[in-house]
Scaffold this motif. Structure first.
Motif, PDB file in Angstrom:
ATOM      1  N   GLU A  77       7.817  51.042 -18.074  1.00 52.74           N
ATOM      2  CA  GLU A  77       7.211  51.979 -19.038  1.00 52.74           C
ATOM      3  C   GLU A  77       7.804  53.387 -18.939  1.00 52.74           C
ATOM      4  OE1 GLU A  77       4.282  51.729 -15.538  1.00 52.74           O
ATOM      5  OE2 GLU A  77       5.565  50.367 -16.695  1.00 52.74           O
ATOM      6  N   LEU A  78       8.552  53.653 -17.856  1.00 49.43           N
ATOM      7  CA  LEU A  78       9.199  54.968 -17.735  1.00 49.43           C
ATOM      8  C   LEU A  78      10.694  54.875 -18.023  1.00 49.43           C
ATOM      9  CD1 LEU A  78       7.569  56.526 -14.532  1.00 49.43           C
ATOM     10  CD2 LEU A  78       6.844  56.692 -16.907  1.00 49.43           C
ATOM     11  N   SER A  79      11.124  53.750 -18.588  1.00 53.49           N
ATOM     12  CA  SER A  79      12.553  53.554 -18.795  1.00 53.49           C
ATOM     13  C   SER A  79      12.944  53.472 -20.265  1.00 53.49           C
ATOM     14  CB  SER A  79      13.009  52.287 -18.073  1.00 53.49           C
ATOM     15  OG  SER A  79      12.658  52.364 -16.710  1.00 53.49           O
ATOM     16  N   GLY A  80      11.969  53.644 -21.150  1.00 56.80           N
ATOM     17  CA  GLY A  80      12.273  53.567 -22.582  1.00 56.80           C
ATOM     18  C   GLY A  80      12.881  54.858 -23.104  1.00 56.80           C
ATOM     19  N   ASP A  81      13.195  54.870 -24.396  1.00 52.41           N
ATOM     20  CA  ASP A  81      13.810  56.051 -25.008  1.00 52.41           C
ATOM     21  C   ASP A  81      12.843  57.231 -25.093  1.00 52.41           C
ATOM     22  OD1 ASP A  81      16.212  54.791 -25.376  1.00 52.41           O
ATOM     23  OD2 ASP A  81      15.666  53.994 -27.346  1.00 52.41           O
ATOM     24  N   ASP A  82      11.535  56.960 -24.995  1.00 54.55           N
ATOM     25  CA  ASP A  82      10.556  58.031 -25.189  1.00 54.55           C
ATOM     26  C   ASP A  82      10.129  58.704 -23.894  1.00 54.55           C
ATOM     27  OD1 ASP A  82      10.601  57.403 -27.872  1.00 54.55           O
ATOM     28  OD2 ASP A  82       8.967  55.952 -27.685  1.00 54.55           O
ATOM     29  N   ALA A  83      10.505  58.124 -22.764  1.00 54.96           N
ATOM     30  CA  ALA A  83      10.070  58.706 -21.484  1.00 54.96           C
ATOM     31  C   ALA A  83      10.794  60.031 -21.258  1.00 54.96           C
ATOM     32  CB  ALA A  83      10.382  57.744 -20.350  1.00 54.96           C
ATOM     33  N   THR A  84      10.032  61.114 -21.015  1.00 56.91           N
ATOM     34  CA  THR A  84      10.685  62.397 -20.755  1.00 56.91           C
ATOM     35  C   THR A  84      11.190  62.417 -19.309  1.00 56.91           C
ATOM     36  OG1 THR A  84       8.707  63.498 -19.902  1.00 56.91           O
ATOM     37  CG2 THR A  84       9.047  63.566 -22.291  1.00 56.91           C
ATOM     38  N   SER A  85      12.211  63.240 -19.087  1.00 62.21           N
ATOM     39  CA  SER A  85      12.733  63.382 -17.724  1.00 62.21           C
ATOM     40  C   SER A  85      11.655  63.901 -16.793  1.00 62.21           C
ATOM     41  CB  SER A  85      13.911  64.344 -17.710  1.00 62.21           C
ATOM     42  OG  SER A  85      14.942  63.848 -18.513  1.00 62.21           O
ATOM     43  N   GLU A  86      10.774  64.750 -17.328  1.00 57.90           N
ATOM     44  CA  GLU A  86       9.709  65.319 -16.497  1.00 57.90           C
ATOM     45  C   GLU A  86       8.826  64.213 -15.913  1.00 57.90           C
ATOM     46  OE1 GLU A  86      11.065  69.178 -18.029  1.00 57.90           O
ATOM     47  OE2 GLU A  86      11.052  67.172 -18.845  1.00 57.90           O
ATOM     48  N   VAL A  87       8.486  63.239 -16.745  1.00 53.12           N
ATOM     49  CA  VAL A  87       7.631  62.133 -16.291  1.00 53.12           C
ATOM     50  C   VAL A  87       8.353  61.305 -15.226  1.00 53.12           C
ATOM     51  CG1 VAL A  87       6.537  59.989 -17.044  1.00 53.12           C
ATOM     52  CG2 VAL A  87       6.277  62.044 -18.415  1.00 53.12           C
ATOM     53  N   VAL A  88       9.646  61.107 -15.437  1.00 55.79           N
ATOM     54  CA  VAL A  88      10.451  60.353 -14.477  1.00 55.79           C
ATOM     55  C   VAL A  88      10.523  61.110 -13.141  1.00 55.79           C
ATOM     56  CG1 VAL A  88      12.788  59.512 -14.011  1.00 55.79           C
ATOM     57  CG2 VAL A  88      11.783  59.235 -16.291  1.00 55.79           C
ATOM     58  N   LEU A  89      10.662  62.428 -13.223  1.00 53.88           N
ATOM     59  CA  LEU A  89      10.697  63.263 -12.019  1.00 53.88           C
ATOM     60  C   LEU A  89       9.366  63.206 -11.271  1.00 53.88           C
ATOM     61  CD1 LEU A  89      12.492  66.475 -13.269  1.00 53.88           C
ATOM     62  CD2 LEU A  89      13.126  65.192 -11.237  1.00 53.88           C
ATOM     63  N   LEU A  90       8.270  63.302 -12.021  1.00 52.89           N
ATOM     64  CA  LEU A  90       6.944  63.245 -11.394  1.00 52.89           C
ATOM     65  C   LEU A  90       6.762  61.922 -10.658  1.00 52.89           C
ATOM     66  CD1 LEU A  90       4.838  64.875 -14.257  1.00 52.89           C
ATOM     67  CD2 LEU A  90       5.039  65.772 -11.929  1.00 52.89           C
ATOM     68  N   HIS A  91       7.216  60.839 -11.286  1.00 56.49           N
ATOM     69  CA  HIS A  91       7.121  59.514 -10.657  1.00 56.49           C
ATOM     70  C   HIS A  91       7.951  59.479  -9.365  1.00 56.49           C
ATOM     71  CE1 HIS A  91       8.682  55.325 -10.100  1.00 56.49           C
ATOM     72  NE2 HIS A  91       7.380  55.077 -10.142  1.00 56.49           N
ATOM     73  N   ALA A  92       9.166  60.020  -9.425  1.00 56.24           N
ATOM     74  CA  ALA A  92      10.041  60.021  -8.250  1.00 56.24           C
ATOM     75  C   ALA A  92       9.416  60.814  -7.102  1.00 56.24           C
ATOM     76  CB  ALA A  92      11.410  60.596  -8.613  1.00 56.24           C
ATOM     77  N   ILE A  93       8.874  61.985  -7.433  1.00 57.59           N
ATOM     78  CA  ILE A  93       8.289  62.851  -6.401  1.00 57.59           C
ATOM     79  C   ILE A  93       7.061  62.176  -5.782  1.00 57.59           C
ATOM     80  CG2 ILE A  93       7.118  65.065  -6.003  1.00 57.59           C
ATOM     81  CD1 ILE A  93       9.022  66.222  -8.202  1.00 57.59           C
ATOM     82  N   GLU A  94       6.293  61.513  -6.640  1.00 57.76           N
ATOM     83  CA  GLU A  94       5.121  60.774  -6.169  1.00 57.76           C
ATOM     84  C   GLU A  94       5.527  59.690  -5.178  1.00 57.76           C
ATOM     85  OE1 GLU A  94       2.375  58.470  -9.006  1.00 57.76           O
ATOM     86  OE2 GLU A  94       2.290  60.572  -9.629  1.00 57.76           O
ATOM     87  N   CYS A  95       6.580  58.941  -5.525  1.00 58.47           N
ATOM     88  CA  CYS A  95       7.059  57.868  -4.652  1.00 58.47           C
ATOM     89  C   CYS A  95       7.535  58.400  -3.307  1.00 58.47           C
ATOM     90  CB  CYS A  95       8.217  57.121  -5.299  1.00 58.47           C
ATOM     91  SG  CYS A  95       7.739  56.184  -6.742  1.00 58.47           S
ATOM     92  N   LEU A  96       7.998  59.645  -3.298  1.00 57.88           N
ATOM     93  CA  LEU A  96       8.558  60.216  -2.077  1.00 57.88           C
ATOM     94  C   LEU A  96       7.570  61.136  -1.382  1.00 57.88           C
ATOM     95  CD1 LEU A  96      11.871  61.359  -3.712  1.00 57.88           C
ATOM     96  CD2 LEU A  96      11.722  59.549  -2.019  1.00 57.88           C
ATOM     97  N   SER A  97       6.329  61.194  -1.915  1.00 61.79           N
ATOM     98  CA  SER A  97       5.419  62.257  -1.500  1.00 61.79           C
ATOM     99  C   SER A  97       5.293  62.387   0.011  1.00 61.79           C
ATOM    100  CB  SER A  97       4.048  62.075  -2.135  1.00 61.79           C
ATOM    101  OG  SER A  97       3.542  60.816  -1.751  1.00 61.79           O
ATOM    102  N   ALA A  98       5.376  61.260   0.704  1.00 60.75           N
ATOM    103  CA  ALA A  98       5.240  61.319   2.159  1.00 60.75           C
ATOM    104  C   ALA A  98       6.390  62.101   2.785  1.00 60.75           C
ATOM    105  CB  ALA A  98       5.199  59.909   2.728  1.00 60.75           C
TER     106      ALA A  98
END
Length: 222
Positions: A77-98
């Protein structure tokens, strides 16, 4: 004080509109994404490199030459044409939060700008000593119909006051502020001028040919 870490985040999805498998397309014998990974490796301020992708081909292309890269599996759901880079960044930071402290600096980079230099990147990261966020720009002397009065005698280029056009290479900010504001540029924004052709972005096959010519000519753009 505690040492601040600097983490590079590169979004690289598999699907792409203009050029098929764009992020790993062959550019002068190297997959496109390797250019930005090499730039990160040569930027002394960068401690960790993260690639967010939904593609196994991209994942293996990254890891075969840059095995220390942290891969984040990006959900569909974060890989389509409509996903903003900001959302992708938030997801990445969340995954790395530790592993990322609030004070850490994030460098958000586009794989499609292969001519980004580590010299420019170091200077950009340095702007975070004075600013909340920062990015590159190029001078643009173009006329714009929706801004400029066109019914005038034209002045020579050298006499014009250029506008600052955002370059799509990279943005830098602190983790904590980004999580609050959710936009890559916020607060007091620092701007760093880079020179053409470093700002060239690959969106279609013509761009690919142009960048190829620049690299072939070993034009010293650093």
């Amino acid at each position: 004080g505690i040492k601040m870490s600097t983490i590079a985040v590169i979004p690289a999805r598999g699907g792409s509109k203009g050029v098929k498998n764009k992020n790993i397309i062959n550019l002068m014998g190297k997959p496109l994404i390797h250019y930005i990974l090499e730039t990160c490796e040569n930027t002394k301020e960068i401690d960790k490199v993260v690639v967010s992708t939904d593609s196994n081909a991209i994942k293996s292309t990254v890891l075969e030459k840059y095995p220390k890269t942290i891969i984040i599996d990006r959900p569909e759901e974060l890989s389509g044409d409509d996903a903003t880079s900001e959302v992708v960044l938030l997801h990445a930071i969340e995954c790395l939060s530790a592993s990322i402290k609030n004070t850490d600096r994030i460098v958000f980079l586009q794989a499609t700008s292969p001519l980004t230099t580590s010299n420019d990147l170091s200077k950009l990261i340095g702007l975070l000593d004075k600013y909340d966020s920062a990015t590159f720009y190029v001078d643009d002397c173009s006329n714009f119909f929706d801004i400029d009065e066109m019914r005038t005698a034209r002045v020579p280029r050298q006499k014009k006051t250029p506008r600052k056009k955002e370059a799509g290479n990279a943005w830098v900010f602190y983790k904590e502020e980004f999580l609050k504001r959710k936009t890559r540029l916020h607060g007091n924004v620092g701007l760093l001028k880079i020179l053409h052709p470093c700002d060239l972005e690959i969106d279609d096959y013509v761009d690919l040919m142009i960048v190829e010519s620049v690299i072939k000519s070993s034009y010293n753009y650093d």
